[in-house]
Design an enzyme around this catalytic site. Structure first.
Site, PDB file in Angstrom:
ATOM      1  N   PHE A   8      31.641   8.021 -40.609  1.00  0.00           N
ATOM      2  CA  PHE A   8      30.419   9.444 -39.486  1.00  0.00           C
ATOM      3  C   PHE A   8      31.176  10.342 -38.708  1.00  0.00           C
ATOM      4  CE2 PHE A   8      27.991   6.596 -42.688  1.00  0.00           C
ATOM      5  CZ  PHE A   8      27.860   7.483 -43.050  1.00  0.00           C
ATOM      6  N   ASP A   9      31.142  11.437 -37.799  1.00  0.00           N
ATOM      7  CA  ASP A   9      30.414  11.522 -36.772  1.00  0.00           C
ATOM      8  C   ASP A   9      29.271  10.619 -36.906  1.00  0.00           C
ATOM      9  OD1 ASP A   9      30.945  13.678 -34.240  1.00  0.00           O
ATOM     10  OD2 ASP A   9      29.690  14.844 -35.437  1.00  0.00           O
TER      11      ASP A   9
END
Length: 231
Positions: A8-9
């Site tokens: 995940f960013d």
């Protein structure tokens, strides 16, 4: 299960960076005696910051340079006699305490407990670890990969090498990266040969030729993508 590891960013994917930035900037301006500073200078600051973050992605500047340069340029443009280095430290201190999440982030991660979840973010180690550690997602991620520690930033392959080493994973087919930036998250995933999911809640037009594997408008839509069985 289609994917076993989700990268995940952080900003504008799981965390509402726009809100966090706004609050931290306001507090910093107030501390420097400029209570209306946010209203007066926010637009100019965002223009400058956008250019510098793009330069970072392209290898034209470094994170340590960006840290101060964005404020140096702002204060020069606005003819403000403020030490950019000092202001940056104050701003980042406030930013590290802002933990606003994108709607659906907690529920999404709770529904992905069968997956290995990790963060891969361009940013400052102290700020990102503080924000994640203070949030409801504090015990969610197996690894928190931050560009300042890795020595590389998305979309460079080096940060993905670093992440894969930390996670001890070799099968790229089992990994998905999720992020809001076409040029950073999606291009980085494409460069590295992993599937990508573009989080695009504001329905931005994609006119730059970067093609994600998937595109979603809301975070919960990711669940079906990740957990769907192989056909």
């Amino acid at each position: 299960m289609k994917y076993e590891i989700i990268l995940f960013d952080v900003d504008d994917t799981l965390f509402d960076f726009s809100l966090s930035e706004k609050k931290a900037l306001h507090k910093a301006f107030v501390e420097f005696g400029l209570p209306t500073g946010l209203a007066e200078y926010e637009d100019n600051y965002k223009e400058i910051s956008k250019v510098l973050w793009r330069d970072l992605e392209q290898g034209l500047t470094t994170l340590s340079e960006l840290r101060v340069e964005r404020f140096r340029r702002l204060f020069l443009t606005q003819e403000l006699e403020i030490n950019a280095d000092t202001f940056s430290s104050v701003y980042l201190g406030y930013l590290g305490k802002e933990t606003h999440l994108v709607q659906g982030a907690v529920k999404l991660c709770e529904n992905l407990v069968s997956c290995r979840l990790a963060v891969i973010t361009n940013g400052f180690r102290d700020v990102q670890t503080s924000r994640i550690g203070r949030s409801p997602l504090c015990n969610t991620f197996e690894q928190i990969i931050i560009s300042e520690e890795a020595g590389f930033q998305k979309p460079e392959k080096g940060i993905f090498d670093y992440a894969f080493s930390k996670l001890q994973v070799t099968d790229k087919a089992k990994v998905l990266i999720v992020g809001d930036s076409l040029t950073s998250d999606i291009q980085g995933g494409i460069n590295y040969g992993i599937d990508t999911c573009w989080f695009n809640p504001n329905i931005k037009e994609n006119n730059i030729g970067i093609k994600p594997t998937y595109e979603i408008r809301k975070l919960p839509y990711l669940i079906n993508i990740v957990l769907k069985m192989e056909s």
